[in-house]
Design an enzyme around this catalytic site. Structure first.
Site, PDB file in Angstrom:
ATOM      1  N   ASP A  95       1.255  -1.383  -0.067  1.00  0.00           N
ATOM      2  CA  ASP A  95       0.163   0.105  -0.346  1.00  0.00           C
ATOM      3  C   ASP A  95       0.773   1.005   0.162  1.00  0.00           C
ATOM      4  O   ASP A  95       1.546   1.834   0.949  1.00  0.00           O
ATOM      5  CB  ASP A  95      -1.636  -0.311   1.179  1.00  0.00           C
ATOM      6  CG  ASP A  95      -2.174   0.899   1.329  1.00  0.00           C
ATOM      7  OD1 ASP A  95      -2.050   1.169   0.028  1.00  0.00           O
ATOM      8  OD2 ASP A  95      -1.755   1.652   2.666  1.00  0.00           O
ATOM      9  N   ASP A 128     -10.116   5.046  -0.475  1.00  0.00           N
ATOM     10  CA  ASP A 128     -10.674   3.898   0.356  1.00  0.00           C
ATOM     11  C   ASP A 128     -12.465   4.370   0.107  1.00  0.00           C
ATOM     12  O   ASP A 128     -13.282   5.164   0.256  1.00  0.00           O
ATOM     13  CB  ASP A 128     -10.396   4.515   1.499  1.00  0.00           C
ATOM     14  CG  ASP A 128      -9.072   3.858   1.985  1.00  0.00           C
ATOM     15  OD1 ASP A 128      -8.053   3.849   1.160  1.00  0.00           O
ATOM     16  OD2 ASP A 128      -8.269   3.704   3.101  1.00  0.00           O
TER      17      ASP A 128
HETATM   18  C1  GAL Z   1      -5.185   2.534   3.458  1.00  0.00           C
HETATM   19  C2  GAL Z   1      -5.198   1.587   2.482  1.00  0.00           C
HETATM   20  C3  GAL Z   1      -6.668   0.962   3.048  1.00  0.00           C
HETATM   21  C4  GAL Z   1      -5.752   0.187   4.373  1.00  0.00           C
HETATM   22  C5  GAL Z   1      -5.334   1.333   5.052  1.00  0.00           C
HETATM   23  C6  GAL Z   1      -3.964   1.013   6.339  1.00  0.00           C
HETATM   24  O1  GAL Z   1      -4.077   3.354   2.874  1.00  0.00           O
HETATM   25  O2  GAL Z   1      -6.332   1.569   1.191  1.00  0.00           O
HETATM   26  O3  GAL Z   1      -7.159  -0.080   2.514  1.00  0.00           O
HETATM   27  O4  GAL Z   1      -5.070  -0.987   4.224  1.00  0.00           O
HETATM   28  O5  GAL Z   1      -4.059   2.138   4.144  1.00  0.00           O
HETATM   29  O6  GAL Z   1      -3.224   1.873   6.686  1.00  0.00           O
END
Ligand code: GAL
Length: 393
Positions: free
Chosen positions: A152, A209
């Site tokens: 990510d 998200d």
């Molecule tokens: C975001 C991601 C989410 C989750 C989160 C964890 O950037 O899009 O799905 O993984 O981080 O901190």
């Protein structure tokens, strides 16, 4: 622009790891417990519930631990370790437990120095991202028995990284371990990953998200309409994990969320407490005909073929047995529509599995606000039949 044209005319070779020939199905911790609710009991309970509620038998197989599993600092040798309060048995023991249920195990990582929860959820810690530790972290994941890596981006540009080399570095590190691990990347669609990620990853996020409300889900669906050329077996557009079971989605919205993710050939990661799902919601997640569309081996994402301003949209997805189409009512009022198909018989109502009676190749249906109905019909290969069409009636 040039890249976009080239991608459309040249066949792009998918990542050669042979994984995710159909979109991955399973559970991920994030939409259920976010950062602070994560611990090994939640993960083991998810594995238990996938099996006990019949979802493993329907194809859901990954149990993915998202962000906030890490100890607040690396070991003296630079390797990652589990947060001992949240995962007192360690990650390997949890992975072993998941495997003992016949399921696969996934884990979250990030290319920069920080994971996203360190930025946005005030998760304390130092250097928990993989920058400069790519091979070491891939080796750790392999040693723990990880089958799926979510990588990510967060804000890795602030660490001087750029997307293609950073995502490629972890791809190559995973390959060097020799352990097959599905590679799911996430940079929220900000730099059009569908144009460059096919040779790098098994899936790439196309959106910010997802939230547990209809506005977020409806918005994501609209934004996927142009992305159908870029999905293929082993390389999927990922409009983010499911929010089914969360927030205040109506039964109709729950059906649309599931149906449209399946028409979009999206990975299906449940993000709720599976043990607590109502029988009605569980039946949507377990419907074998909608799952079959998601998992169809042609791997062709649906195209929106009608969107005439009435609020009703028609999406068409070629499948191995013919065609599937979804009638999606984006409006907050009930719509009655007459659909015309290019066949005289063989139309099946996907939610119920019943045959649809046709009159002059047409049938009339009522679609509740925010609901989606879907149908399949047989078609001979190479057919030049016209596409289905609807009119309001
Ligand atoms: C975001 C991601 C989410 C989750 C989160 C964890 O950037 O899009 O799905 O993984 O981080 O901190």
């Amino acid at each position: 622009m040039l890249l976009s044209i080239l991608v459309q005319v040249l066949p792009v070779l998918a990542l050669g790891n042979g994984l995710e020939r159909t979109p991955g199905m399973g559970w991920n911790s994030w939409n259920q417990v976010r950062c602070y609710g994560l611990n090994e009991n939640v993960v083991k309970a998810a594995a238990d519930a996938i099996v006990s509620r019949g979802l493993h038998a329907k194809g859901y197989e990954y149990v993915v631990v998202d962000d906030c599993w890490q100890n607040l600092q690396r070991n003296p040798d630079g390797s990652l370790q589990a947060n001992a309060t949240r995962f007192p048995s360690g990650i390997k023991a949890v992975a072993d437990y998941v495997h003992s249920k016949g399921l696969k195990f996934g884990l979250y990582g990030s290319p920069g120095t920080q994971t996203c929860a360190m930025r946005y959820d005030a998760y304390p810690g130092v250097g928990l991202g993989s920058k400069g530790h790519e091979q070491q972290d891939a080796n750790t994941f392999a040693a723990w028995g990880v089958d799926f890596v979510k990588y990510d981006w967060c804000a890795a540009e602030q660490d001087g990284l750029t997307r293609i080399p950073a995502f490629t570095a972890m791809r190559d590190a995973i390959a060097k371990t020799g352990r097959p691990m599905t590679y799911s990347i996430s940079e929220y669609g900000h730099e059009q990953p569908w144009l460059w990620a096919t040779p790098i990853a098994n899936s790439w996020r196309t959106t910010n998200d997802i939230q547990a409300n209809w506005g977020s889900i409806a918005q994501i669906i609209q934004n996927q309409a142009s992305l159908y050329p870029y999905s293929s077996p082993g390389a999927w557009n990922d409009p983010d994990m499911l929010q089914i079971g969360n927030g205040k989605l109506t039964a109709a919205e729950t059906r649309s969320h599931m149906a449209m993710w399946c028409f979009l050939a999206s990975p299906l990661k449940i993000g709720t407490d599976i043990a607590k799902l109502s029988a009605e919601t569980l039946a949507v997640l377990a419907n074998p005909r909608i799952i079959a569309i998601d998992q169809d081996r042609l791997g062709k994402q649906a195209r929106r073929i009608q969107n005439d301003g009435s609020g009703v949209q028609l999406w068409l997805r070629p499948i191995t047995t013919g065609q599937a189409f979804a009638v999606f009512n984006t409006a907050s009022t009930t719509k009655k529509v007459t659909v015309t198909v290019p066949v005289t018989s063989g139309v099946v109502d996907g939610w119920s599995g019943s045959a649809v009676a046709l009159v002059n190749k047409s049938f009339t249906i009522t679609v509740a606000p925010h609901d989606t109905l879907f149908y399949t019909y047989p078609q001979t290969a190479g057919s030049t039949d016209p596409e289905p069409k609807f009119v309001l009636s």
